[in-house]
Design a protein around this motif. Structure first.
Motif: not given
Length: 434
Positions: A66-79
């Motif tokens: 839930f924290v990840l979903s709230a902190s970043f947009p759905p299109t964010y790509r992880l390093e």
């Protein structure tokens, strides 16, 4: 004739970072599956289970998700490093859940392979290998779990040491095989996608060359109106100031140059109507000559053999893909030839055949099996024969798009060298779009 993609374009695994939303959805699926399993085991089967601890571990995964979903947009790509951290956390949570519910005796223990497979399919190799090592350590720790498998009446099945070793080997080997398979498939897909992207870029550039006349005509049309206004004003100024000692010559020069510009734009505007048919319609002999011309100055003799009468040759539409593809194959033949390259052209009522032969060393058996794949690096295993990779893949792809079939072979022991045969149905050769 032969171009390469810009160096600024990003190809390879670095250009395909894992999307966070993908991991988020996989995590929610894991939370749902783990919750359902714990509830069924505890409430329906009524097996003794550390329910509170299991619920805390599942809840921690849900909160982190839930924290990840709230902190970043759905299109964010992880390093890569961030993806490694997220997958490591998933691995730790699952290993902890298995550890308190029987360790390797738990039938869900093979699920520990999932984060590793995801990593090998999407992450750089060094991060994936690090996660694999971490997973092996967790699997080894599961073998020493003091917690029994939840079972009827607390009488849990006991795994003998040899069985523990067997389960450990089975999970580890399955994880290694699945990870290697996922990595290879992902690498091949990445290479193919990059090569196709480069193919599209090359074809787009070739098409831009044939569109310059249309752009020139459009520019001439757009500039016509303001230039007519300039010419009109120049005439008026000449009428008023033509005899003026200071400005008379300048005004006459302005008017003469405006008239010159109008003549130039008029010629440009009529260029498509005058030359478009000539530029777009291309007889087979002219197409072959246009492809051969850039390669005649490299010290290798280019011999053209025409087996059919030019009077009945096909006349098609200029096709950038055919021009690039044949040019690349001839360039490869010139690179590998010792003295001569022979291009043979023949056609009949049903097909058109172009054969390109060189007197070089030919294709080695290992390359022959993989010819046309992206990034086959050389004809010879020792890499002394030069490049034969992405350019050949692009050429093969573009020619096949035009309807051609390609056959790569060696000429034979008595006449060493390589042969490429390109065959089109005649109706495709005569009607290909640009």
């Amino acid at each position: 004739m032969i171009t390469t993609p810009d160096a600024t374009l990003q190809f390879g695994p670095s250009s395909r970072r894992l999307r966070l939303q993908t991991l988020v959805w996989l995590r929610w699926l894991a939370v749902a599956g783990q919750s359902l399993t714990v509830i069924l085991v505890d409430f329906w089967l009524e097996f003794p289970l550390p329910f509170t601890t299991c619920a805390a571990l599942i809840g921690a995964l849900a909160v982190a998700n839930f924290v990840l979903s709230a902190s970043f947009p759905p299109t964010y790509r992880l390093e890569p490093l961030a993806a490694f951290a997220v997958l490591s956390l998933d691995l730790l949570q699952l290993a902890a859940l298995l550890y308190i519910t029987g360790g390797l005796a738990n039938p869900f223990a093979p699920l520990i392979c999932v984060p590793v497979i995801i990593s090998f399919a999407s992450q750089p190799l060094r991060h994936a290998v690090a996660l694999f090592i971490l997973a092996v350590l967790f699997v080894s720790a599961l073998a020493f779990s003091p917690y029994p498998l939840p079972w009827y009446g607390g009488d849990a099945p006991f795994l003998q040491p040899i069985m523990q070793v067997g389960v450990w080997v089975a999970i580890t080997s399955m994880m290694a095989f699945a990870a290697f398979y996922a990595y290879r498939v992902s690498q091949e897909a990445t290479l193919l996608a990059d090569a196709l992207s480069a193919t599209e870029l090359v074809l787009q550039r070739e098409k831009h060359l044939s569109q310059l006349d249309g752009l020139a005509a459009a520019a001439a049309h757009e500039l016509g109106t303001p230039l007519a206004t300039i010419s009109l004003v120049a005439k008026e100024m000449e009428r008023e100031l033509g005899q003026d000692e200071r400005f008379g010559e300048d005004v006459q020069l302005l008017r003469s140059q405006s008239e010159r510009c109008r003549d130039i734009l008029k010629r440009i505007a009529t260029l498509p109507s005058e030359s478009e048919a000539h530029m777009r319609r291309l007889p087979l002999s002219s197409l072959i000559e246009e492809v051969l011309a850039p390669h005649r100055e490299f010290g290798i003799k280019l011999e053209l053999v025409e087996k059919s009468d030019r009077a009945r040759e096909p006349v098609g539409v200029r096709n950038a893909g055919i021009l690039y593809g044949l040019g690349n194959l001839i360039e490869n033949a010139v690179d590998f030839a010792r003295e001569k390259v022979v291009v043979t052209v023949e056609h009949d009522a049903s097909r058109v055949v172009v054969t390109i032969e060189d007197d070089g060393v030919g294709y080695s058996p290992d390359v022959m099996q993989r010819i046309g794949e992206p990034y086959v690096t050389s004809r010879q295993r020792d890499d002394k024969a030069g490049g034969l990779g992405l350019g050949l893949f692009i050429a093969k792809t573009l020619l096949e798009r035009s309807g051609a079939r390609l056959r790569f072979e060696n000429r034979g022991p008595e006449t060493p060298g390589a042969r490429v045969e390109i065959i089109w149905p005649r109706n495709r050769m005569e009607s290909n779009p640009a």
